[in-house]
Design a protein around this motif. Structure first.
Motif, PDB file in Angstrom:
ATOM      1  N   GLN A 473       0.803  -1.220   0.000  1.00 49.79           N
ATOM      2  CA  GLN A 473       0.000   0.000   0.000  1.00 49.79           C
ATOM      3  C   GLN A 473       0.837   1.271   0.000  1.00 49.79           C
ATOM      4  N   HIS A 474       1.807   1.360   0.886  1.00 50.64           N
ATOM      5  CA  HIS A 474       2.712   2.509   0.885  1.00 50.64           C
ATOM      6  C   HIS A 474       4.082   2.067   1.346  1.00 50.64           C
ATOM      7  N   TYR A 475       5.049   2.973   1.318  1.00 56.37           N
ATOM      8  CA  TYR A 475       6.444   2.598   1.474  1.00 56.37           C
ATOM      9  C   TYR A 475       6.809   2.148   2.880  1.00 56.37           C
ATOM     10  N   ASP A 476       5.999   2.471   3.869  1.00 60.18           N
ATOM     11  CA  ASP A 476       6.324   2.152   5.262  1.00 60.18           C
ATOM     12  C   ASP A 476       5.406   1.087   5.838  1.00 60.18           C
ATOM     13  N   THR A 477       4.930   0.180   5.014  1.00 63.94           N
ATOM     14  CA  THR A 477       4.006  -0.848   5.492  1.00 63.94           C
ATOM     15  C   THR A 477       4.199  -2.119   4.690  1.00 63.94           C
ATOM     16  N   ASP A 478       3.656  -3.203   5.219  1.00 67.73           N
ATOM     17  CA  ASP A 478       3.586  -4.449   4.436  1.00 67.73           C
ATOM     18  C   ASP A 478       2.139  -4.789   4.094  1.00 67.73           C
ATOM     19  N   VAL A 479       1.237  -3.804   4.235  1.00 64.18           N
ATOM     20  CA  VAL A 479      -0.186  -3.993   3.974  1.00 64.18           C
ATOM     21  C   VAL A 479      -0.448  -4.000   2.469  1.00 64.18           C
ATOM     22  N   LEU A 480      -1.283  -4.923   2.029  1.00 70.90           N
ATOM     23  CA  LEU A 480      -1.664  -4.990   0.617  1.00 70.90           C
ATOM     24  C   LEU A 480      -2.781  -4.003   0.326  1.00 70.90           C
ATOM     25  N   ASP A 481      -2.922  -3.625  -0.936  1.00 70.71           N
ATOM     26  CA  ASP A 481      -3.930  -2.647  -1.329  1.00 70.71           C
ATOM     27  C   ASP A 481      -4.457  -3.012  -2.708  1.00 70.71           C
ATOM     28  N   ALA A 482      -5.787  -3.195  -2.809  1.00 74.31           N
ATOM     29  CA  ALA A 482      -6.395  -3.644  -4.062  1.00 74.31           C
ATOM     30  C   ALA A 482      -6.369  -2.590  -5.159  1.00 74.31           C
ATOM     31  N   SER A 483      -6.084  -1.334  -4.833  1.00 76.18           N
ATOM     32  CA  SER A 483      -5.966  -0.328  -5.892  1.00 76.18           C
ATOM     33  C   SER A 483      -4.857  -0.696  -6.871  1.00 76.18           C
ATOM     34  N   LEU A 484      -3.869  -1.463  -6.397  1.00 79.72           N
ATOM     35  CA  LEU A 484      -2.757  -1.836  -7.260  1.00 79.72           C
ATOM     36  C   LEU A 484      -3.148  -2.872  -8.305  1.00 79.72           C
ATOM     37  N   LEU A 485      -4.386  -3.345  -8.256  1.00 83.94           N
ATOM     38  CA  LEU A 485      -4.880  -4.190  -9.344  1.00 83.94           C
ATOM     39  C   LEU A 485      -4.859  -3.462 -10.680  1.00 83.94           C
ATOM     40  N   LEU A 486      -4.734  -2.133 -10.646  1.00 89.52           N
ATOM     41  CA  LEU A 486      -4.665  -1.352 -11.880  1.00 89.52           C
ATOM     42  C   LEU A 486      -3.259  -1.345 -12.490  1.00 89.52           C
ATOM     43  N   MET A 487      -2.273  -1.899 -11.814  1.00 89.73           N
ATOM     44  CA  MET A 487      -0.893  -1.863 -12.327  1.00 89.73           C
ATOM     45  C   MET A 487      -0.774  -2.371 -13.765  1.00 89.73           C
ATOM     46  N   PRO A 488      -1.268  -3.569 -14.076  1.00 90.91           N
ATOM     47  CA  PRO A 488      -1.151  -4.017 -15.467  1.00 90.91           C
ATOM     48  C   PRO A 488      -2.082  -3.263 -16.411  1.00 90.91           C
ATOM     49  N   LYS A 489      -3.214  -2.804 -15.932  1.00 89.03           N
ATOM     50  CA  LYS A 489      -4.176  -2.120 -16.795  1.00 89.03           C
ATOM     51  C   LYS A 489      -3.589  -0.845 -17.377  1.00 89.03           C
ATOM     52  N   VAL A 490      -2.800  -0.116 -16.571  1.00 88.46           N
ATOM     53  CA  VAL A 490      -2.241   1.160 -17.042  1.00 88.46           C
ATOM     54  C   VAL A 490      -0.895   0.977 -17.724  1.00 88.46           C
ATOM     55  N   GLY A 491      -0.401  -0.284 -17.799  1.00 87.96           N
ATOM     56  CA  GLY A 491       0.816  -0.544 -18.553  1.00 87.96           C
ATOM     57  C   GLY A 491       2.099  -0.456 -17.760  1.00 87.96           C
ATOM     58  N   PHE A 492       2.023  -0.362 -16.429  1.00 91.77           N
ATOM     59  CA  PHE A 492       3.250  -0.303 -15.635  1.00 91.77           C
ATOM     60  C   PHE A 492       3.962  -1.653 -15.650  1.00 91.77           C
ATOM     61  N   LEU A 493       3.205  -2.736 -15.581  1.00 92.69           N
ATOM     62  CA  LEU A 493       3.710  -4.097 -15.679  1.00 92.69           C
ATOM     63  C   LEU A 493       2.843  -4.860 -16.669  1.00 92.69           C
ATOM     64  N   THR A 494       3.392  -5.903 -17.254  1.00 93.14           N
ATOM     65  CA  THR A 494       2.563  -6.763 -18.089  1.00 93.14           C
ATOM     66  C   THR A 494       1.706  -7.643 -17.184  1.00 93.14           C
ATOM     67  N   PRO A 495       0.572  -8.121 -17.658  1.00 95.27           N
ATOM     68  CA  PRO A 495      -0.312  -8.938 -16.813  1.00 95.27           C
ATOM     69  C   PRO A 495       0.298 -10.262 -16.366  1.00 95.27           C
ATOM     70  N   THR A 496       1.413 -10.664 -17.004  1.00 93.46           N
ATOM     71  CA  THR A 496       2.044 -11.930 -16.624  1.00 93.46           C
ATOM     72  C   THR A 496       3.448 -11.726 -16.068  1.00 93.46           C
ATOM     73  N   ASP A 497       3.781 -10.503 -15.722  1.00 93.61           N
ATOM     74  CA  ASP A 497       5.076 -10.232 -15.093  1.00 93.61           C
ATOM     75  C   ASP A 497       5.172 -11.019 -13.778  1.00 93.61           C
ATOM     76  N   PRO A 498       6.299 -11.683 -13.494  1.00 90.30           N
ATOM     77  CA  PRO A 498       6.419 -12.479 -12.263  1.00 90.30           C
ATOM     78  C   PRO A 498       6.129 -11.683 -10.995  1.00 90.30           C
ATOM     79  N   ASP A 499       6.615 -10.441 -10.924  1.00 92.16           N
ATOM     80  CA  ASP A 499       6.344  -9.633  -9.728  1.00 92.16           C
ATOM     81  C   ASP A 499       4.856  -9.336  -9.598  1.00 92.16           C
ATOM     82  N   TRP A 500       4.191  -9.135 -10.747  1.00 91.68           N
ATOM     83  CA  TRP A 500       2.760  -8.872 -10.675  1.00 91.68           C
ATOM     84  C   TRP A 500       1.987 -10.125 -10.270  1.00 91.68           C
ATOM     85  N   LEU A 501       2.344 -11.277 -10.827  1.00 92.00           N
ATOM     86  CA  LEU A 501       1.659 -12.513 -10.464  1.00 92.00           C
ATOM     87  C   LEU A 501       1.849 -12.838  -8.988  1.00 92.00           C
ATOM     88  N   ALA A 502       3.040 -12.523  -8.450  1.00 92.27           N
ATOM     89  CA  ALA A 502       3.264 -12.720  -7.018  1.00 92.27           C
ATOM     90  C   ALA A 502       2.368 -11.798  -6.200  1.00 92.27           C
TER      91      ALA A 502
END
Length: 615
Positions: A473-502
């Motif tokens: 979610q942010h740089y000082d936490t280990d909390v997950l955040d579902a807003s990051l589901l948009l990462m592949p949609k906006v082209g920051f990562l490919t939908p099958t990038d290993p880091d994204w799949l993890a």
């Protein structure tokens, strides 16, 4: 009338400048006029005693079975009453007003009719102006109609035979019986302006049934004609079409600005304090809807919003002091002063009830990315002067992107370096570079590219958590955040990038509950508010899209099918789903419906590819 019907037990009708909610028992329990964000005339949804309502329903006690549906592919709502004596219906609609000029006059038309046997009906109209704070006068006019005079807004009620309106103090009621083939109409006309706006011209004679029938046909034709622009031919036609109509109903025609939802104050937790006013235009929500509308074929709506957005960039003068703020009123006004309406008890006693939204002056840096994302979808990016305003904002962002902010979820627990905010500033620089290059527009490409790459490095270095093996979610936490589901949609990562799949796997194990997705865990990442909330429908549909793009089609289709079971009886969604499958939050929610469209489009495309239907 139920004291508080379930949030999901409603349909919506509207005229593209305002909208009304109608419960499944025939009660109009929410209507603000003359605009979406105006004070209410009916608001019993937020206070059953003080809010006001208009009920038109079968008068058969508990003997009727009630069903509600839309006339297919329209915003005409039908409430059916089936009793031993017969079958009756109430048809509700508002004549669409597509004028570029805001109208002070709006009509809600209610038609009672019987299709089998006979049925008695009851009408009770109890308006309560200004969120139930203002008194009103009642006058019976010569034509048999009645006029409610409120502060700055009048409401006239006209009716056809055999409806005979009877004043009851400062309210009005009527009882009448119809037989098979007979109809009667009740027309509610609001007009805003000077006090007594309708009293000088009360509308002449009462409306004729045939005239109302002509207007119903015209309203039906409007929606059928509008839908002809849709290119959707996929597997989920009915749900996608209903979502498109809902987005249209939530768009203010004079400016092209979509609102987030038709209501305010509906709780994210029954009895909790997360009760916000969503009757405004969020840059984020509206920008993300542009892609959905274009993909369906509705370019006129997308272009109208872009014009509105370019005007905001050019106008400046924000309440936050930034070049762009997170939300505005539908006319572009940036000041949304928040007040607590403590005279209203709130939906099922969920208080406080807030009008206005104090989050308007929050710093949420992601909006610059969403604005660029919207503009990048256009074939015509506008006049050169408009480009200069946009380029000026990008220049400003190169000096101001590296700051903590309140984040996409508008938390009130302090600013953080939110990963999603950084993601969308990367989008802002990336799309600005591509727009300038594609359209030969001037811009400081060297600085923009340097900023884009710096954001990417920072996200990779600080937004990734090695222990969680996920972006967080942010740089000082280990909390997950579902807003990051948009990462592949906006082209920051490919939908099958290993880091994204993890990251997707981590979300699946922590944020997903039987296809339903939580935004984040408030207990692990305090947001400054008491209580909990349900799963977030936007995130649930983003999850479906992410699964589909990652090639996990069986899982995606199953999750999508389950999500559709949470729609209400007419295909509408609120903001969240509660622990027992109930709908929570403001209703209907534009974010949810645009994400449903995107999920359906992604699933259709990936399923077609898997079945060999595309090249």
């Amino acid at each position: 009338m139920k004291e508080y019907p379930p949030i999901a037990d409603h349909g919506i009708v509207g005229d593209l400048q305002t909208a009304a909610l109608i419960a499944a028992d025939g009660t109009v329990d929410w209507w603000c006029t003359p605009r979406f964000d105006s004070p209410s005339v009916f608001a019993s949804l937020l206070d059953s005693d003080r809010g006001g309502f208009c009920r038109l329903a079968a008068d058969v006690g508990g003997d009727a079975t009630v069903r509600q549906l839309y006339l297919p592919d329209t915003a005409v709502l039908i409430t059916r009453f089936m009793a031993p004596s017969g079958v009756g219906e109430v048809v509700d609609f508002m004549p669409p007003d597509t004028s570029p000029t805001p109208s002070a006059r709006h009509r809600l038309i209610r038609v009672a009719r019987v299709v089998r046997g006979s049925m008695p009906f009851e009408l009770i109209c109890r308006p309560r102006f200004d969120y139930g704070r203002a008194a009103h006068d009642l006058t019976r006019l010569d034509d048999g109609s009645v006029l409610f005079r409120g502060p700055g807004t009048d409401l006239q009620v006209q009716a056809t035979a055999p409806v005979d309106l009877h004043p009851d103090g400062t309210d009005v009621s009527a009882r009448f019986t119809l037989h098979a083939g007979e109809r009667a109409a009740v027309v509610l006309t609001s007009e805003s302006g000077e006090p007594g706006a309708l009293s000088g011209r009360p509308g002449g004679t009462s409306p004729a049934v045939d005239t109302v029938g002509t207007e119903l046909k015209a309203c039906t034709a409007f929606w059928l004609d509008w839908l002809r622009a849709s290119r959707y031919r996929g597997r989920w036609h009915e749900m996608v079409t209903r979502s498109a109509i809902t987005l249209k109903l939530l768009t203010y025609a004079p400016t092209g600005a979509p609102i987030a939802a038709a209501t305010m104050g509906l709780p994210e937790q029954i009895g909790g304090e997360r009760n916000w006013d969503y009757r405004y235009t969020w840059v984020r929500d509206a920008s993300l809807s542009v892609r959905s509308l274009i993909d369906l074929g509705f370019t006129a709506e997308a272009n109208a919003f872009r014009r509105w957005l370019r005007e905001r960039l050019d106008a400046g003068g924000t309440a936050s002091g930034e070049p762009l703020q997170i939300m505005y009123r539908v006319d572009g006004e940036p000041h949304l002063t928040e007040e607590v309406l403590d005279h209203l008890e709130g939906y099922r006693r969920s208080s406080p009830v807030r009008a206005g939204n104090a989050a308007a002056d929050q710093i949420q840096l992601d909006i610059y990315g969403e604005a660029a994302y919207a503009l990048a979808q256009a074939e015509d990016i506008g006049a050169v002067r408009g480009w200069h305003a946009f380029a000026g904002v990008i220049d400003w962002l190169t000096d101001h992107w590296d700051r903590p902010d309140e984040g996409i979820w508008e938390t009130r627990g302090g600013r953080q370096n939110f990963t999603y905010s950084r993601l969308m500033t990367w989008v802002a620089f990336d799309r600005a570079v591509k727009l300038a290059t594609a359209h030969s527009r001037p811009g400081d490409l060297t600085r923009w590219l340097e900023a884009r790459d710096a954001v990417l490095r920072q996200i990779v270095d600080h937004g990734w958590n090695e222990e969680r093996a996920a972006f967080v979610q942010h740089y000082d936490t280990d909390v997950l955040d579902a807003s990051l589901l948009l990462m592949p949609k906006v082209g920051f990562l490919t939908p099958t990038d290993p880091d994204w799949l993890a990251t997707l796997d981590a979300m699946d194990s922590e944020l997903v509950s039987d296809s339903l997705v939580y935004r984040y865990n408030p207990a692990a990442s305090p947001d400054g508010l008491r209580g909990s909330e349900g799963t977030f429908n936007l995130c649930s549909f983003l999850y479906v899209e992410a699964l589909a793009r990652a090639g996990r089609l069986t899982q995606a289709r199953y999750a999508f099918s389950k999500m559709l079971t949470y729609a209400n009886h007419v295909g509408l969604f609120a903001e969240e789903i509660g622990p027992s499958g109930e709908q929570l939050g403001n209703f209907p929610q534009a974010f949810t419906h645009l994400a449903l469209i995107d999920a359906a489009l992604a699933l259709d495309e990936e399923l077609d590819r898997a079945e060999g239907r595309t090249g």
